[in-house]
Design a protein around this motif. Sequence first.
Motif: not given
Length: 873
Positions: A56-57, A91-92, A139, A141-142
């Motif tokens: 995961y990021c 991650g974005v 925003e 990610e995650s």
Amino acid sequence: QFKLILENPEKLTASGLQVKAVVEYTPKCAEDLQDKLTLFVDDDVVHIPVLGLFRYCDLEIESEVNFGEMIANNKLVTKEISISNRGTTSGVFRISYDGVVLVNIKPARGVVKPKSVRKIKVDICTDVPGVIKEMMKVELESRGCSEVWIKGVVVEQVLKVLGVSCGKVLKCINFGPLYFGTSKTEKIHLYNESPESMDWVAVLEDNAIGGEMGTDLQGSTDAALQDLSLKNKDVDVSTLILCVPSQGTLLPYEKSLITICFSPEKFRRDFEVNDSSLIQDYVLFLRFETVGGRGGCLQNLSGGATATTRTHSRHVDLALMGSGFPVILTFKPGTVISFQDCYLGEQTQAVCTMKNESEFLPVTFSFRRTAHFRVSPERGKLQTKSEKEVMISFSPRQTGKFEMKQIIDIIGTGVDKNNADVLKNKAFHQLYLTLLGVCKCKRTSVVFTINPGLTPLITNATGQFVVRGTGQLSDTAPVAILKSTQTQIHTHRKNRNCEDGALIAFPNDRAASLRPSDWSKKYRTIFTKTERYNYIDPEFAYTDSEQLLRKENKKLYIAFISSLRQRRLEKEAARQFCIYNNPVSIGIEPDAGLKSPKISLSDFPKEKPEPKMLPLDDNCMLTSRKLAAIVTKSTNRGVWSWLSPVPSSTREKKDCHLTLTLKQLHQIFIGPSTIDFGDVCIYSTTTRELHIINNLSVHIWIQIEIKVAELQETSPLSQVVPPFTKTHIPIVFETTTVGMFKSSFNYKINNRHIGHVLVAARAMPIELQLSTRELFVSPVPGCLAGTEFRTTVRVCNPRNLPAGFTWRPVSGDRKSAFSIKPTRGFVEAYSDVECEVVWHPGFNTPDTGQFTLCVHKGDSITLECFAKVTIHV
């Protein structure tokens, strides 16, 4: 979700061998798992933990961007924030901002790699003072949406003049009354009340409203009107006011001690006036300006109000007041004092009364020493409206008639040329007294007596009479000599034709002629011209070597005096050459046969006087008149259009490597400081001019550094500007992004001094406007029934880029009875096009219709059409 893979698990393992087992993890959900693997080895049990982690990021961003205190100087301030990823996958992130303050965020979206940090640049334009507290949403990610606050304070750069003793803001300095030629100093503090460093210069406002230079403010109105001629005179105010230092750099919240010196000078009048009534009052303004803040003067050159929106000219004015008074000192019985006649060795005295007629200032005087006269007291001080008696004694040291000029020095404080910050006492004014005296000699009676037989040292020709009472005798005996060739009295026959130039001694000079001064000289008797014996004492006479040494020494002096004369003649010849080396006079003497032409004043063309140029001397004060004069000379010339990107000649290379002072930088105008393009259309090219005026007597090298993509078409980015020349560089703006644009670019002068220019624009999309959204079509008056209904609609282009359009009818179930021409075309920038709408009447035809104006690369517009039909019954 864990699986153990082992080959031949039932076989035994011999000693020295190994068995490989593979644990496979297949996650089925986004969570971390934990298990254990139990290994039985004979009687031993080994537990091996097994962990299954999901990839995961983990993105994290700072919660605040604090710019702190900034100066409103049209500059782009950049801060960086970090987005870190502690996870195992990329991650974005995405940043959105819709605040009031214009903030540039780059990049606004992107990807952060695992175990890395991504830097985000946040730019704020410091053009408007105020408090900045804006929020941008990020925003991740995650993680979801996070809030990042942008904080900062934009303040004006404030420059204040404070008093040294009180520490309060100082608006005016009153030097009070001073004598012409004296000086008085006052100290102030120049305070930079801002969080950034600031370069400043002092400028004298000699053409400001309310300024007075040499006007008697206490006089009548008629006297003031008569004294207006002083206003038009070319008076150098920099000689009256001296500011030390007159330029410098102030650190944030730093105070600098500055000394201001006031030295009033007496102006020459066109008419004769009484010195006692010559009072001159001065009111001047001293302005402390920031260097480079004079771009506002280029607004007229830029061709419109859009070229510059706001000029932050940070300065503070200090009023300076003072008065100049002449020295008014009267003498009784007058300036001519006569003494009684006296004899040598006697003394006469006279009393002179000095009075200070001034009502404001005391007088400090000093009498210079004069031969035969003595003054007591020689020095003193006279208070206002006070008198003092001075005793002048006449003690002659020789007989005769004396007319001496007694100089009286008036002592006051003046500026030291080597150190302008220090005042010293000096004689600034002189008065004169004429002293007249006569010294007589006493008459003495000369008595001659008979010589008793002993001849004294000095006698007459026969030695018979002796003069008594002749005073003291000299130490040396007189020598009476003359050329032997000039007399033939009693000359011996054999010596009558002697031409050796010998000197003849009188009979009574034997004591002095025994030892001649020079061996080469011969002495003969006065009567027979017989050569006299000269005794030479070897103890006192010069030897041959000493004689040669004396001759060589004389030659040195003769050569030195000759060289001085030769140098003087060469200087005079060079001076004469400079006088005659001109195109008018070629050095031909009038008596050579040429006649000089007769020239009248009408033959000379009237030339406008050149304005005085400001020297590059740092000790000279800048004045508003001098700055205006050099600006006028530079702007009156044509625009320098020759492209010279780099220094090429020897002089250009030498000038462009100079480090300019703050005063010199203040005379270079580069602006406007804010270039506002206004409303511009995307995909368009707009140009504004950046003006450069070089008011210096040297070349300067301008280099522009542009990093933003919207200004990349600007060219040239380097230019060498000659002395007293103006030029401009076109700034080209292109953008494809709709919105407000603010950015700044830097420039360098001589590759050393850095400045910046703010560029502002509002990028708008391609747009066309209709003169109306609802169009009513009426029949043309005077036409027959059944004819067409016609009207027009105007298509306007408010942008700076030509726009294409196409009309498309909106048809429903039935065919439209309306038509429009032209159906397509182009509208030039800031212009319009008329389109004709026609309704074709018929049986059961609709009286309404719609058209869509499709704008190329722009938004569409709907036009409603209605036919206005009138039915007569």
